[in-house]
Design a protein around this motif. Structure first.
Motif, short mmCIF file in Angstrom:
data_model
loop_
_atom_site.label_atom_id
_atom_site.label_comp_id
_atom_site.label_asym_id
_atom_site.label_seq_id
_atom_site.Cartn_x
_atom_site.Cartn_y
_atom_site.Cartn_z
N LEU A 1 52.52 99.91 34.15
CA LEU A 1 51.43 99.25 33.44
C LEU A 1 51.03 97.96 34.15
O LEU A 1 49.85 97.71 34.40
N VAL A 2 52.03 97.15 34.51
CA VAL A 2 51.75 95.88 35.19
C VAL A 2 51.09 96.14 36.54
O VAL A 2 50.11 95.49 36.91
N PHE A 3 51.60 97.09 37.29
CA PHE A 3 51.06 97.41 38.61
C PHE A 3 49.60 97.87 38.50
O PHE A 3 48.73 97.41 39.25
N SER A 4 49.32 98.75 37.55
CA SER A 4 47.96 99.26 37.39
C SER A 4 46.99 98.18 36.93
O SER A 4 45.88 98.06 37.47
N LEU A 5 47.39 97.38 35.96
CA LEU A 5 46.51 96.33 35.47
C LEU A 5 46.28 95.25 36.53
O LEU A 5 45.17 94.73 36.66
N ARG A 6 47.31 94.93 37.29
CA ARG A 6 47.17 93.95 38.36
C ARG A 6 46.18 94.44 39.42
O ARG A 6 45.31 93.69 39.88
N ASN A 7 46.28 95.71 39.80
CA ASN A 7 45.34 96.27 40.77
C ASN A 7 43.93 96.33 40.21
O ASN A 7 42.96 96.07 40.93
N LEU A 8 43.77 96.68 38.94
CA LEU A 8 42.47 96.73 38.31
C LEU A 8 41.81 95.36 38.31
O LEU A 8 40.63 95.22 38.66
N VAL A 9 42.55 94.33 37.93
CA VAL A 9 42.01 92.97 37.90
C VAL A 9 41.62 92.53 39.30
O VAL A 9 40.56 91.92 39.50
N THR A 10 42.42 92.85 40.30
CA THR A 10 42.11 92.46 41.67
C THR A 10 40.85 93.16 42.17
O THR A 10 40.01 92.55 42.83
N LYS A 11 40.71 94.45 41.86
CA LYS A 11 39.53 95.19 42.32
C LYS A 11 38.26 94.75 41.61
O LYS A 11 37.19 94.67 42.22
N LEU A 12 38.34 94.45 40.34
CA LEU A 12 37.15 94.04 39.59
C LEU A 12 36.78 92.59 39.83
O LEU A 12 35.61 92.24 39.89
N GLY A 13 37.76 91.71 39.95
CA GLY A 13 37.48 90.29 40.04
C GLY A 13 37.68 89.67 41.40
O GLY A 13 37.35 88.51 41.60
N GLY A 14 38.26 90.39 42.32
CA GLY A 14 38.52 89.82 43.64
C GLY A 14 39.93 89.28 43.74
O GLY A 14 40.70 89.30 42.78
N ASP A 15 40.26 88.79 44.90
CA ASP A 15 41.62 88.31 45.16
C ASP A 15 41.96 87.02 44.41
O ASP A 15 43.12 86.69 44.24
N ASP A 16 40.93 86.27 43.99
CA ASP A 16 41.19 85.01 43.30
C ASP A 16 41.58 85.20 41.84
O ASP A 16 42.21 84.33 41.25
N ASP A 17 41.22 86.32 41.23
CA ASP A 17 41.58 86.58 39.84
C ASP A 17 43.01 87.06 39.74
O ASP A 17 43.50 87.78 40.61
N THR A 18 43.68 86.66 38.67
CA THR A 18 45.06 87.09 38.46
C THR A 18 45.20 87.68 37.06
O THR A 18 44.49 87.30 36.14
N PHE A 19 46.14 88.58 36.94
CA PHE A 19 46.46 89.20 35.66
C PHE A 19 47.46 88.31 34.94
O PHE A 19 48.51 87.97 35.48
N LEU A 20 47.14 87.89 33.71
CA LEU A 20 47.98 86.96 32.97
C LEU A 20 48.71 87.62 31.80
O LEU A 20 49.90 87.44 31.64
#
Length: 166
Positions: free
Chosen positions: A65-84
């Protein structure tokens, strides 16, 4: 605030520390079901229910779950966005990733505020001090060898009871 569980994953996707305090609540639909391992279908026949997850399965699902959500946030928001954090109707997942790609995950009730700063403190004051700086602790954790450090566990207990809001 109710704390359900806490996980540490290393950079090789291995769960090196897992601890449960309180079991996650069952959904409202399962409260009326029989607890004997079977449920009654609409025609009166007994149907097997899903088995409870093992600790290993739970760890794999949390990491996935963490891996998938982290990748989703990075793809949608760019490298500057982080999953919190991530919240469902049953629990809230808090996430912190260190510069060395260690992942600290905490599951709490839905009313908890963002615990990212507390996960950072656990990493900086407990994990680094008692695990990383310990000359007897392994640098890597191959084949499921996890954090087995009494000082770390005692410090984590003290941190949870004193610092985290209840």
């Amino acid at each position: 605030m109710v704390l359900y569980s806490f996980y540490i994953f290393d950079r090789h996707t291995e769960c090196i520390y897992a601890r449960r305090w309180t079991p996650r609540p069952a959904s409202s639909g399962t409260a009326a079901r029989p607890q004997s391992g079977s449920s009654i279908t609409s025609n009166g026949d007994a149907a097997p229910t899903r088995k409870a997850l093992t600790h290993s399965d739970d760890e794999k699902l949390v990491f996935g779950l963490v891996f998938s959500l982290r990748n989703l946030v990075t793809k949608l928001g760019g490298d500057d966005d982080t999953f919190l954090s991530y919240r469902t109707g049953e629990y809230k997942l808090h996430y912190y990733e260190t510069p060395t790609r260690m992942k600290f995950v905490m599951l709490t009730d839905t009313k908890a505020p963002n615990l990212r700063q507390y996960l950072h403190q656990i990493w900086a004051t407990l994990y680094v001090e008692y695990v990383v700086k310990n000359p007897l602790a392994p640098v890597e954790h191959p084949m499921g060898i996890g954090v087995a450090n009494e000082l770390f566990e005692a410090g984590l207990d003290a941190f949870i009871t004193k610092v985290l809001p209840v």
